[in-house]
Design an enzyme around this catalytic site. Sequence first.
Site, PDB file in Angstrom:
ATOM      1  N   TRP A 155       0.409 -13.683  36.867  1.00 13.25           N
ATOM      2  CA  TRP A 155       1.376 -14.601  36.333  1.00 13.25           C
ATOM      3  C   TRP A 155       2.650 -14.694  36.732  1.00 13.25           C
ATOM      4  O   TRP A 155       3.620 -13.481  36.562  1.00 13.25           O
ATOM      5  CB  TRP A 155       1.591 -14.332  34.849  1.00 13.25           C
ATOM      6  CG  TRP A 155       0.045 -14.056  34.247  1.00 13.25           C
ATOM      7  CD1 TRP A 155      -0.143 -14.889  32.853  1.00 13.25           C
ATOM      8  CD2 TRP A 155      -0.576 -12.485  33.708  1.00 13.25           C
ATOM      9  NE1 TRP A 155      -1.196 -14.160  32.802  1.00 13.25           N
ATOM     10  CE2 TRP A 155      -1.230 -12.758  33.230  1.00 13.25           C
ATOM     11  CE3 TRP A 155      -0.392 -11.546  34.665  1.00 13.25           C
ATOM     12  CZ2 TRP A 155      -2.974 -12.017  32.883  1.00 13.25           C
ATOM     13  CZ3 TRP A 155      -1.434 -10.370  33.976  1.00 13.25           C
ATOM     14  CH2 TRP A 155      -2.579 -10.575  33.553  1.00 13.25           C
ATOM     15  N   HIS A 182       1.207 -15.850  27.547  1.00 12.37           N
ATOM     16  CA  HIS A 182      -0.074 -15.689  27.566  1.00 12.37           C
ATOM     17  C   HIS A 182      -0.039 -15.443  26.290  1.00 12.37           C
ATOM     18  O   HIS A 182       1.331 -15.005  25.609  1.00 12.37           O
ATOM     19  CB  HIS A 182      -0.925 -14.804  27.990  1.00 12.37           C
ATOM     20  CG  HIS A 182      -1.020 -13.032  28.501  1.00 12.37           C
ATOM     21  ND1 HIS A 182      -1.213 -12.540  29.091  1.00 12.37           N
ATOM     22  CD2 HIS A 182       0.084 -13.042  28.129  1.00 12.37           C
ATOM     23  CE1 HIS A 182      -1.378 -11.184  29.111  1.00 12.37           C
ATOM     24  NE2 HIS A 182       0.497 -11.170  29.026  1.00 12.37           N
ATOM     25  N   ARG A 208       3.633 -21.117  32.342  1.00 13.85           N
ATOM     26  CA  ARG A 208       3.606 -20.482  33.791  1.00 13.85           C
ATOM     27  C   ARG A 208       4.525 -20.997  34.283  1.00 13.85           C
ATOM     28  O   ARG A 208       4.629 -22.775  34.415  1.00 13.85           O
ATOM     29  CB  ARG A 208       1.633 -20.149  33.791  1.00 13.85           C
ATOM     30  CG  ARG A 208       1.341 -19.259  33.061  1.00 13.85           C
ATOM     31  CD  ARG A 208      -0.051 -18.650  33.597  1.00 13.85           C
ATOM     32  NE  ARG A 208      -0.246 -18.012  32.797  1.00 13.85           N
ATOM     33  CZ  ARG A 208      -1.239 -17.750  32.412  1.00 13.85           C
ATOM     34  NH1 ARG A 208      -2.063 -17.940  33.383  1.00 13.85           N
ATOM     35  NH2 ARG A 208      -1.699 -16.820  31.031  1.00 13.85           N
ATOM     36  N   GLN A 222      -3.150 -21.330  23.804  1.00 16.82           N
ATOM     37  CA  GLN A 222      -4.150 -20.377  24.003  1.00 16.82           C
ATOM     38  C   GLN A 222      -4.926 -20.364  22.926  1.00 16.82           C
ATOM     39  O   GLN A 222      -3.929 -20.000  21.756  1.00 16.82           O
ATOM     40  CB  GLN A 222      -3.229 -19.127  24.966  1.00 16.82           C
ATOM     41  CG  GLN A 222      -3.472 -19.213  26.187  1.00 16.82           C
ATOM     42  CD  GLN A 222      -3.177 -18.364  27.007  1.00 16.82           C
ATOM     43  OE1 GLN A 222      -3.170 -17.596  26.718  1.00 16.82           O
ATOM     44  NE2 GLN A 222      -3.378 -17.564  27.858  1.00 16.82           N
ATOM     45  N   VAL A 265      -8.185  -4.733  29.136  1.00 17.38           N
ATOM     46  CA  VAL A 265      -9.548  -4.363  28.771  1.00 17.38           C
ATOM     47  C   VAL A 265     -10.235  -3.655  29.432  1.00 17.38           C
ATOM     48  O   VAL A 265      -9.669  -3.657  30.829  1.00 17.38           O
ATOM     49  CB  VAL A 265      -9.920  -5.895  28.128  1.00 17.38           C
ATOM     50  CG1 VAL A 265      -9.169  -6.385  27.327  1.00 17.38           C
ATOM     51  CG2 VAL A 265      -9.789  -6.565  30.083  1.00 17.38           C
ATOM     52  N   ALA A 319     -11.100  -7.977  22.936  1.00 18.22           N
ATOM     53  CA  ALA A 319     -10.160  -9.317  22.821  1.00 18.22           C
ATOM     54  C   ALA A 319     -10.632 -10.407  23.280  1.00 18.22           C
ATOM     55  O   ALA A 319     -11.311  -9.437  24.514  1.00 18.22           O
ATOM     56  CB  ALA A 319      -8.957  -8.915  23.283  1.00 18.22           C
TER      57      ALA A 319
HETATM   58  N1  DAH Z   1      -4.445 -13.159  28.621  1.00 13.35           N
HETATM   59  C1  DAH Z   1      -5.311 -13.884  29.307  1.00 13.35           C
HETATM   60  C2  DAH Z   1      -4.277 -15.094  30.846  1.00 13.35           C
HETATM   61  O1  DAH Z   1      -3.608 -15.521  29.965  1.00 13.35           O
HETATM   62  C3  DAH Z   1      -6.508 -14.384  28.947  1.00 13.35           C
HETATM   63  C4  DAH Z   1      -7.222 -12.724  28.025  1.00 13.35           C
HETATM   64  C5  DAH Z   1      -8.141 -12.105  28.954  1.00 13.35           C
HETATM   65  C6  DAH Z   1      -7.325 -12.631  26.877  1.00 13.35           C
HETATM   66  C7  DAH Z   1      -9.163 -11.199  28.408  1.00 13.35           C
HETATM   67  C8  DAH Z   1      -7.513 -11.989  26.383  1.00 13.35           C
HETATM   68  C9  DAH Z   1      -8.601 -10.520  27.640  1.00 13.35           C
HETATM   69  O2  DAH Z   1      -7.685 -11.041  25.465  1.00 13.35           O
HETATM   70  O3  DAH Z   1      -9.141  -9.503  26.971  1.00 13.35           O
HETATM   71  O4  DAH Z   1      -4.618 -14.883  31.131  1.00 13.35           O
END
Ligand code: DAH
Length: 351
Positions: A155, A182, A208, A222, A265, A319
């Site tokens: 990020w 995010h 970002r 998002q 995760v 998630a």
């Molecule tokens: N936060 C991640 C992004 O911005 C996206 C994401 C991936 C969210 C996996 C999640 C997850 O909750 O389980 O790229």
Amino acid sequence: MSKLEDIRTHALSLIEGVSDLLVLDNARTKILGRKSELSLFLRSLKDMPLEDQKRVGAAANALRAELEELFEKKRREFSSASYESALKHERIDVTRPGLKHARGHIHPISRVIKDIVTIFSSMGFEVVEGPEVETEYYNFDALNIPANHPARDMWDTFWLRQNEVKSEKSKVKSDRLLLRTHTSPVQVRYMENHNPPLKIIVPGRAYRYEATDASHEFQFFQLEGLVVDRQISIANFKGVIQEFFSRLFKKKITVRLRPSFFPFVEPGFEVDISCVACRGAGCSICKKSGWLELAGAGMVHQNVFKAAGYTPGEWQGFAFGFGIDRIAMMKYKIPDIRLFHSGDLRFLKQF
Ligand code: DAH
């Protein structure tokens, strides 16, 4: 007495010729003001013999009263005339129809958010929001992305400033401020204050620090999703997300999961959906693959539960997160993400 008669005749003819309020005021000063003939005459009374003083004085005062009344009458006439004319010429017709086509409408992003929220709400999800200015702790550390972990490089972040704050639990956490990269930090924020079972979605802006092009913006939207209970599986996720996309695109969508890595995760995966344009046959939108890569997801890492204060091993959950702009682009066939914030009416009026 004949002098008074002259003053009267002169005054009456002057008043007769007056045409508006301003001229009337000037005439009044001329006839009744301190330096007027009448005032001078009244002041000269004291030089007359006493018996004349009474008679002439009474006549002069009577004349003064007569003229004052006349001015007052004229003033009322003029002001009511100007009121009447204002009423006539400045009247606002509140019954006239308003300007046509002046009404705005909802932005395509907001419309898609509304559609998304409607679908998830009908499946029992609660809608939750979190701050766009976030701490380093919630954006990274609490999501199992420790300092110096290579995943942090995924990020590119807008850092704000150093800030000495303490968390609610008064452990000093890493608390540099940033614009959240995010919506995932809301997972921990929510779980800190709520116990399972829980089903939430989090729509919102993310930022970002990167160059823009047709598919990248430095600000975008998002949608985060989180479901936690005692026995939640990937099968539950697949069912929910397939149902969601089918309802959103109003056609049967199939979902494919590919193994991937996100620190918060385990296991983690990329979520593909069957191409909404060609239904899997292969076209230019899906680059002939038949699939569109749309979301990241996985089973919530136990370290994230730990950060939220849950007992490790007690809960399971999935998630997911995806970009709302991308969904809107697909739904409305929009070729360039930068159009959303362009403020260009030629673009906006198409929706
Ligand atoms: N936060 C991640 C992004 O911005 C996206 C994401 C991936 C969210 C996996 C999640 C997850 O909750 O389980 O790229």
